[in-house]
Design an enzyme around this catalytic site. Structure first.
Site, PDB file in Angstrom:
ATOM      1  N   GLU A  88     -38.829 -11.463  10.521  1.00 29.96           N
ATOM      2  CA  GLU A  88     -37.685 -12.354  10.348  1.00 29.96           C
ATOM      3  C   GLU A  88     -37.983 -13.405   9.271  1.00 29.96           C
ATOM      4  O   GLU A  88     -39.037 -14.021   9.267  1.00 29.96           O
ATOM      5  CB  GLU A  88     -37.333 -13.041  11.657  1.00 29.96           C
ATOM      6  CG  GLU A  88     -36.887 -12.085  12.751  1.00 29.96           C
ATOM      7  CD  GLU A  88     -35.593 -11.349  12.428  1.00 29.96           C
ATOM      8  OE1 GLU A  88     -34.901 -11.756  11.470  1.00 29.96           O
ATOM      9  OE2 GLU A  88     -35.286 -10.373  13.126  1.00 29.96           O
ATOM     10  N   ARG A  98     -24.176 -14.346  23.278  1.00 26.76           N
ATOM     11  CA  ARG A  98     -23.206 -13.315  23.649  1.00 26.76           C
ATOM     12  C   ARG A  98     -23.292 -12.999  25.142  1.00 26.76           C
ATOM     13  O   ARG A  98     -22.294 -12.634  25.774  1.00 26.76           O
ATOM     14  CB  ARG A  98     -23.479 -12.050  22.825  1.00 26.76           C
ATOM     15  CG  ARG A  98     -22.564 -10.875  23.114  1.00 26.76           C
ATOM     16  CD  ARG A  98     -22.955  -9.660  22.287  1.00 26.76           C
ATOM     17  NE  ARG A  98     -24.333  -9.260  22.489  1.00 26.76           N
ATOM     18  CZ  ARG A  98     -24.768  -8.496  23.497  1.00 26.76           C
ATOM     19  NH1 ARG A  98     -23.901  -8.065  24.425  1.00 26.76           N
ATOM     20  NH2 ARG A  98     -26.039  -8.158  23.592  1.00 26.76           N
ATOM     21  N   CYS A 151     -34.195 -15.524  21.070  1.00 28.46           N
ATOM     22  CA  CYS A 151     -35.176 -15.220  20.015  1.00 28.46           C
ATOM     23  C   CYS A 151     -35.071 -16.233  18.873  1.00 28.46           C
ATOM     24  O   CYS A 151     -36.070 -16.828  18.454  1.00 28.46           O
ATOM     25  CB  CYS A 151     -34.961 -13.808  19.487  1.00 28.46           C
ATOM     26  SG  CYS A 151     -35.478 -12.502  20.618  1.00 28.46           S
ATOM     27  N   HIS A 176     -39.163  -9.117  15.355  1.00 26.39           N
ATOM     28  CA  HIS A 176     -38.405  -8.351  16.345  1.00 26.39           C
ATOM     29  C   HIS A 176     -38.931  -6.919  16.410  1.00 26.39           C
ATOM     30  O   HIS A 176     -39.272  -6.335  15.378  1.00 26.39           O
ATOM     31  CB  HIS A 176     -36.921  -8.306  15.969  1.00 26.39           C
ATOM     32  CG  HIS A 176     -36.115  -9.388  16.586  1.00 26.39           C
ATOM     33  ND1 HIS A 176     -35.416 -10.329  15.842  1.00 26.39           N
ATOM     34  CD2 HIS A 176     -35.872  -9.697  17.890  1.00 26.39           C
ATOM     35  CE1 HIS A 176     -34.786 -11.158  16.660  1.00 26.39           C
ATOM     36  NE2 HIS A 176     -35.036 -10.794  17.905  1.00 26.39           N
TER      37      HIS A 176
END
Length: 219
Positions: A88, A98, A151, A176
């Site tokens: 990342e 979400r 995360c 990830h």
């Protein structure tokens, strides 16, 4: 004559997350646990689990920093649906969930750190790490988004901590990993994830600066 005491090796803090969203496993935690105690480039891996909970994950992370005083921190998490291990690049100052976290919280458009910078970049050599993982025959990518769930919350919180004078010189970032076989597709076997993370950590420890690639070569 008394021999001088041997100095312990410098430490790498490697974190993974507890399972979430009804799953019984989280490959990031399993891979971190598999690397616990390993020596990589003269450094010892300290592995730890973070709760998949907004707020509590950063409290746990700070406690780990205070306990172990690592020279490098790599936080890892699961990204279902991604086919590769993803380095990342950037964390953003937004929590926008979400799904609920493991404590039932579901923040919408909230800052990770009120008044903090809009974003932080990883201080790890993400392209050197990607190249090292790919050299093991394992798919790897540089990712431009860590999402807005726990995360990213941990990634941003980590970089905000490391920007403070207390932790000057400590480098950090986030990776990830895909699902494990049986969780969904695409997936990677745990052995491949462990091998990839080990290669990524070795590259992070042996590259003070990132590699520069020819335009368009890998991006």
């Amino acid at each position: 004559m008394v021999a001088a005491a041997r100095q312990p090796p410098p430490k790498i803090l490697l974190t993974g997350f507890e399972p979430f969203d009804g799953s019984a496993v989280n490959p990031s935690l399993q891979a971190a646990q598999a690397l616990r105690g390993r020596r990589i480039a003269g450094h010892q891996v300290v592995a730890a689990a973070l709760p998949t909970v907004f707020g509590a994950s950063l409290t746990a992370l700070l406690a780990l920093l205070e306990q172990h005083h690592p020279v490098l921190v790599l936080a890892t998490g699961q990204a279902g649906g991604r086919p590769a291990i993803c380095m990342e690049r950037v964390a953003i100052n937004v929590d926008d969930a979400r799904i609920p976290d493991n404590a039932g919280a579901q923040p919408v458009d909230q800052p990770v750190v009120p008044g903090g910078p809009a974003a932080y970049f990883s201080t790890l050599p993400i392209k050197a790490m990607r190249a090292a993982v790919q050299a093991q025959g394992i798919p790897a990518e540089v990712s431009q988004t860590a999402g807005t769930f726990v995360c990213n919350h941990v990634f941003y919180g980590l970089m905000h901590l490391l920007a403070q004078p207390r932790w000057r010189g400590v480098r950090g970032g986030f990776v990830h990993v895909p699902w494990l076989p049986g969780q969904g597709d695409p997936s990677l076997p745990l052995e491949a994830i462990v091998t990839g993370l080990r290669a990524a950590l070795a590259a992070a420890l042996t590259h003070a600066q990132d590699i520069h690639e020819a335009a368009g070569a890998l991006d």
